[in-house]
Design a protein around this motif. Structure first.
Motif, PDB file in Angstrom:
ATOM      1  N   ARG A  13       1.029  -1.229   0.133  1.00  0.00           N
ATOM      2  CA  ARG A  13      -0.159   0.073   0.015  1.00  0.00           C
ATOM      3  C   ARG A  13       0.771   1.140   0.013  1.00  0.00           C
ATOM      4  O   ARG A  13       0.841   2.190   1.089  1.00  0.00           O
ATOM      5  CB  ARG A  13      -0.936  -0.009   1.047  1.00  0.00           C
ATOM      6  CG  ARG A  13      -2.114  -0.979   1.301  1.00  0.00           C
ATOM      7  CD  ARG A  13      -1.583  -2.294   1.512  1.00  0.00           C
ATOM      8  NE  ARG A  13      -2.568  -3.228   2.218  1.00  0.00           N
ATOM      9  CZ  ARG A  13      -2.468  -4.619   2.558  1.00  0.00           C
ATOM     10  NH1 ARG A  13      -1.201  -4.992   2.144  1.00  0.00           N
ATOM     11  NH2 ARG A  13      -3.165  -4.949   3.192  1.00  0.00           N
ATOM     12  N   SER A  76     -13.859  -2.629  -4.542  1.00  0.00           N
ATOM     13  CA  SER A  76     -14.106  -1.496  -4.120  1.00  0.00           C
ATOM     14  C   SER A  76     -12.755  -0.854  -3.278  1.00  0.00           C
ATOM     15  O   SER A  76     -12.089  -0.137  -3.413  1.00  0.00           O
ATOM     16  CB  SER A  76     -15.256  -0.841  -3.584  1.00  0.00           C
ATOM     17  OG  SER A  76     -16.357  -1.133  -4.707  1.00  0.00           O
ATOM     18  N   LEU A  77     -12.806  -1.816  -2.338  1.00  0.00           N
ATOM     19  CA  LEU A  77     -11.671  -1.376  -1.156  1.00  0.00           C
ATOM     20  C   LEU A  77     -10.486  -1.723  -1.608  1.00  0.00           C
ATOM     21  O   LEU A  77      -9.432  -0.984  -1.262  1.00  0.00           O
ATOM     22  CB  LEU A  77     -12.145  -2.185   0.228  1.00  0.00           C
ATOM     23  CG  LEU A  77     -11.448  -1.670   1.256  1.00  0.00           C
ATOM     24  CD1 LEU A  77     -11.723  -0.236   1.666  1.00  0.00           C
ATOM     25  CD2 LEU A  77     -11.615  -2.619   2.600  1.00  0.00           C
ATOM     26  N   ARG A  79      -9.370  -1.096  -4.664  1.00  0.00           N
ATOM     27  CA  ARG A  79      -8.989   0.125  -5.420  1.00  0.00           C
ATOM     28  C   ARG A  79      -8.601   1.234  -4.665  1.00  0.00           C
ATOM     29  O   ARG A  79      -7.717   1.896  -5.027  1.00  0.00           O
ATOM     30  CB  ARG A  79     -10.104   0.167  -6.308  1.00  0.00           C
ATOM     31  CG  ARG A  79     -10.371  -0.729  -7.463  1.00  0.00           C
ATOM     32  CD  ARG A  79     -11.284  -0.040  -8.588  1.00  0.00           C
ATOM     33  NE  ARG A  79     -12.672   0.322  -7.951  1.00  0.00           N
ATOM     34  CZ  ARG A  79     -13.670  -0.384  -7.984  1.00  0.00           C
ATOM     35  NH1 ARG A  79     -13.616  -1.545  -8.293  1.00  0.00           N
ATOM     36  NH2 ARG A  79     -14.738  -0.122  -7.592  1.00  0.00           N
ATOM     37  N   TYR A  80      -9.154   1.241  -3.382  1.00  0.00           N
ATOM     38  CA  TYR A  80      -8.883   2.461  -2.475  1.00  0.00           C
ATOM     39  C   TYR A  80      -7.537   2.293  -1.921  1.00  0.00           C
ATOM     40  O   TYR A  80      -6.610   3.007  -1.637  1.00  0.00           O
ATOM     41  CB  TYR A  80      -9.923   2.641  -1.415  1.00  0.00           C
ATOM     42  CG  TYR A  80      -9.841   3.614  -0.494  1.00  0.00           C
ATOM     43  CD1 TYR A  80      -9.852   4.899  -0.650  1.00  0.00           C
ATOM     44  CD2 TYR A  80      -9.027   3.364   0.956  1.00  0.00           C
ATOM     45  CE1 TYR A  80      -9.827   6.039   0.345  1.00  0.00           C
ATOM     46  CE2 TYR A  80      -8.977   4.200   1.850  1.00  0.00           C
ATOM     47  CZ  TYR A  80      -9.052   5.565   1.461  1.00  0.00           C
ATOM     48  OH  TYR A  80      -8.724   6.429   2.264  1.00  0.00           O
ATOM     49  N   TRP A  81      -7.284   1.065  -1.153  1.00  0.00           N
ATOM     50  CA  TRP A  81      -5.971   0.666  -0.621  1.00  0.00           C
ATOM     51  C   TRP A  81      -4.745   0.479  -1.455  1.00  0.00           C
ATOM     52  O   TRP A  81      -3.688   0.562  -0.866  1.00  0.00           O
ATOM     53  CB  TRP A  81      -6.304  -0.378   0.387  1.00  0.00           C
ATOM     54  CG  TRP A  81      -6.753  -0.321   1.497  1.00  0.00           C
ATOM     55  CD1 TRP A  81      -8.223  -0.602   2.167  1.00  0.00           C
ATOM     56  CD2 TRP A  81      -6.178   0.354   2.894  1.00  0.00           C
ATOM     57  NE1 TRP A  81      -8.444   0.038   3.467  1.00  0.00           N
ATOM     58  CE2 TRP A  81      -7.253   0.695   3.643  1.00  0.00           C
ATOM     59  CE3 TRP A  81      -4.930   0.991   3.200  1.00  0.00           C
ATOM     60  CZ2 TRP A  81      -6.891   1.255   5.234  1.00  0.00           C
ATOM     61  CZ3 TRP A  81      -4.725   1.645   4.404  1.00  0.00           C
ATOM     62  CH2 TRP A  81      -5.599   1.749   5.022  1.00  0.00           C
ATOM     63  N   ARG A  85      -4.367  -1.522  -7.741  1.00  0.00           N
ATOM     64  CA  ARG A  85      -5.774  -2.065  -7.743  1.00  0.00           C
ATOM     65  C   ARG A  85      -5.802  -3.564  -7.946  1.00  0.00           C
ATOM     66  O   ARG A  85      -6.736  -3.973  -8.323  1.00  0.00           O
ATOM     67  CB  ARG A  85      -6.846  -1.413  -8.684  1.00  0.00           C
ATOM     68  CG  ARG A  85      -6.762   0.229  -8.666  1.00  0.00           C
ATOM     69  CD  ARG A  85      -7.721   0.857  -9.594  1.00  0.00           C
ATOM     70  NE  ARG A  85      -7.918   2.244  -9.334  1.00  0.00           N
ATOM     71  CZ  ARG A  85      -8.827   2.935 -10.109  1.00  0.00           C
ATOM     72  NH1 ARG A  85      -9.411   2.642 -10.854  1.00  0.00           N
ATOM     73  NH2 ARG A  85      -9.044   4.380  -9.748  1.00  0.00           N
ATOM     74  N   ASN A 195     -14.111   0.233   7.694  1.00  0.00           N
ATOM     75  CA  ASN A 195     -13.268  -0.395   6.574  1.00  0.00           C
ATOM     76  C   ASN A 195     -14.030  -1.667   6.480  1.00  0.00           C
ATOM     77  O   ASN A 195     -14.198  -2.041   5.148  1.00  0.00           O
ATOM     78  CB  ASN A 195     -11.755  -0.754   7.295  1.00  0.00           C
ATOM     79  CG  ASN A 195     -10.905  -1.148   6.219  1.00  0.00           C
ATOM     80  OD1 ASN A 195     -10.470  -0.436   5.269  1.00  0.00           O
ATOM     81  ND2 ASN A 195     -10.736  -2.354   5.886  1.00  0.00           N
ATOM     82  N   MET A 274     -17.090   3.934   2.008  1.00  0.00           N
ATOM     83  CA  MET A 274     -16.022   4.167   1.258  1.00  0.00           C
ATOM     84  C   MET A 274     -15.898   5.694   1.225  1.00  0.00           C
ATOM     85  O   MET A 274     -14.940   6.200   1.299  1.00  0.00           O
ATOM     86  CB  MET A 274     -16.417   3.766  -0.154  1.00  0.00           C
ATOM     87  CG  MET A 274     -16.170   2.356  -0.312  1.00  0.00           C
ATOM     88  SD  MET A 274     -14.620   1.606   0.058  1.00  0.00           S
ATOM     89  CE  MET A 274     -13.783   2.567  -1.233  1.00  0.00           C
ATOM     90  N   GLN A 275     -17.032   6.475   1.154  1.00  0.00           N
ATOM     91  CA  GLN A 275     -16.938   7.990   1.323  1.00  0.00           C
ATOM     92  C   GLN A 275     -16.410   8.384   2.725  1.00  0.00           C
ATOM     93  O   GLN A 275     -15.684   9.289   2.488  1.00  0.00           O
ATOM     94  CB  GLN A 275     -18.275   8.721   1.430  1.00  0.00           C
ATOM     95  CG  GLN A 275     -19.134   8.455  -0.165  1.00  0.00           C
ATOM     96  CD  GLN A 275     -20.423   9.053  -0.215  1.00  0.00           C
ATOM     97  OE1 GLN A 275     -21.401   8.795   0.399  1.00  0.00           O
ATOM     98  NE2 GLN A 275     -20.498  10.103  -0.979  1.00  0.00           N
ATOM     99  N   PRO A 278     -11.763   8.140   3.634  1.00  0.00           N
ATOM    100  CA  PRO A 278     -10.731   9.193   3.438  1.00  0.00           C
ATOM    101  C   PRO A 278     -10.779  10.327   4.748  1.00  0.00           C
ATOM    102  O   PRO A 278      -9.688  10.802   4.789  1.00  0.00           O
ATOM    103  CB  PRO A 278     -11.026   9.802   1.924  1.00  0.00           C
ATOM    104  CG  PRO A 278     -11.831   8.692   1.179  1.00  0.00           C
ATOM    105  CD  PRO A 278     -12.823   7.966   2.392  1.00  0.00           C
TER     106      PRO A 278
END
Length: 297
Positions: A13, A76-77, A79-81, A85, A195, A274-275, A278
């Motif tokens: 990460r 989804s997670l 791609r965030y972490w 991806r 999370n 997810m919103q 951050p």
């Protein structure tokens, strides 16, 4: 070469790399304030201990869960972490053996640097490192078979102890060390639940007994709000003990965390979590900067 770099970046990460030494050194900054002995060399050494040590824990997380991660149904997670991806171990981009070797290399580098600290500080930091890796393994395996969130409650002590380890680089176990732990622990519980809300589809597919799986979305949202409220109490107490600069920073962080909790309470969904993530992660940077600024100003 590019594929290997991308796989390593996802495994570690890497785009969050700056957070871990910053958080570790926030604890060290408070130790400088209480015990003196400031040096840039020690700051650099501590930053590397924090960076290598935390990254090792992230790699261990993926290694322990490597078979279960093959069951993922929602990216989804991921791609965030992960900057590229992907989950490199289940996707075959990094072998389990190579991932474990990387964990050993990172943990070994952190341990070697920690061993150079004077006694008993080296033993304190090494002890927290060893405990944290054992607890990470416990958390990853225990949450597969539980009816109460014991894995989460025990597992997040490792995160709360991370800045404490930074403090113990030159500090001693004292009231400040306890306040650091009490400050970060409820934040860590709130963050983990958020999370898990974001990743609930995967946890159900993996058979993981996380907070939203155990208590549903309504219960998980209440868990986040309750932990955030507990964190607000410890944040104000810690801020008052540290002074006006820290208190102002903590209140700014609490405003972000309150916004994240409201998003989750209103939405009670993975999309809402997810919103919120951050905002939750931003609070961590605000807190670390506020602690360091308290000492520097």
């Amino acid at each position: 070469m590019r594929e290997t770099f991308a796989a390593l970046a996802d495994l570690t990460r890497i785009h969050f790399f700056f957070v871990w030494p910053l958080l570790f050194c926030s604890g060290l900054a408070l130790a400088f304030q209480n015990y003196g002995g400031f040096s840039w060399e020690l700051v650099g050494r501590a930053a590397l201990i924090g960076l290598f040590g935390f990254e090792a824990g992230l790699v261990l997380n993926d290694y322990v869960d490597r078979e279960y991660d093959r069951r993922d149904v929602d990216s989804s997670l991921t791609r965030y972490w992960r900057p590229f991806r992907a989950r490199p171990i289940p996707e075959g981009k990094i072998s389990p053996r190579a991932a474990f070797a990387l964990f050993i290399a990172l943990a070994g580098a952190a341990a070697a640097l920690a061993a150079t600290l004077p006694i008993p500080h080296n033993l304190s930091v090494l002890g927290i490192m060893g405990y944290s890796y054992l607890v990470e393994y416990f958390y990853q395996t225990k949450k597969r078979r539980q009816t109460l969130p014991f894995a989460q409650v025990v597992g997040r002590t490792d995160f709360a102890l991370f800045p404490v380890a930074g403090y113990l680089v030159i500090g001693n176990p004292d009231m400040t060390a306890l306040l650091i732990f009490l400050f970060f622990y409820p934040w860590a519980l709130a963050h983990l639940a958020a999370n898990d809300i974001a990743d609930v589809a995967n946890d159900r597919a993996r058979g993981m007994a996380t907070i939203p799986v155990l208590y549903g979305m309504r219960g998980a949202a209440a868990w986040v709000a309750g932990c955030a409220a507990a964190h607000a109490v410890t944040a104000v107490a810690f801020g008052l003990a540290l002074g006006p600069v820290a208190l102002a920073g903590f209140l700014a962080g609490l405003a972000l965390l309150a916004g994240a909790a409201c998003l989750i309470l209103r939405g009670k969904s993975p999309a809402a979590a997810m919103q919120a993530l951050p905002l939750i992660h931003a609070t961590l940077i605000v807190y670390a900067v506020a602690i360091i600024a308290t000492v520097a100003l």
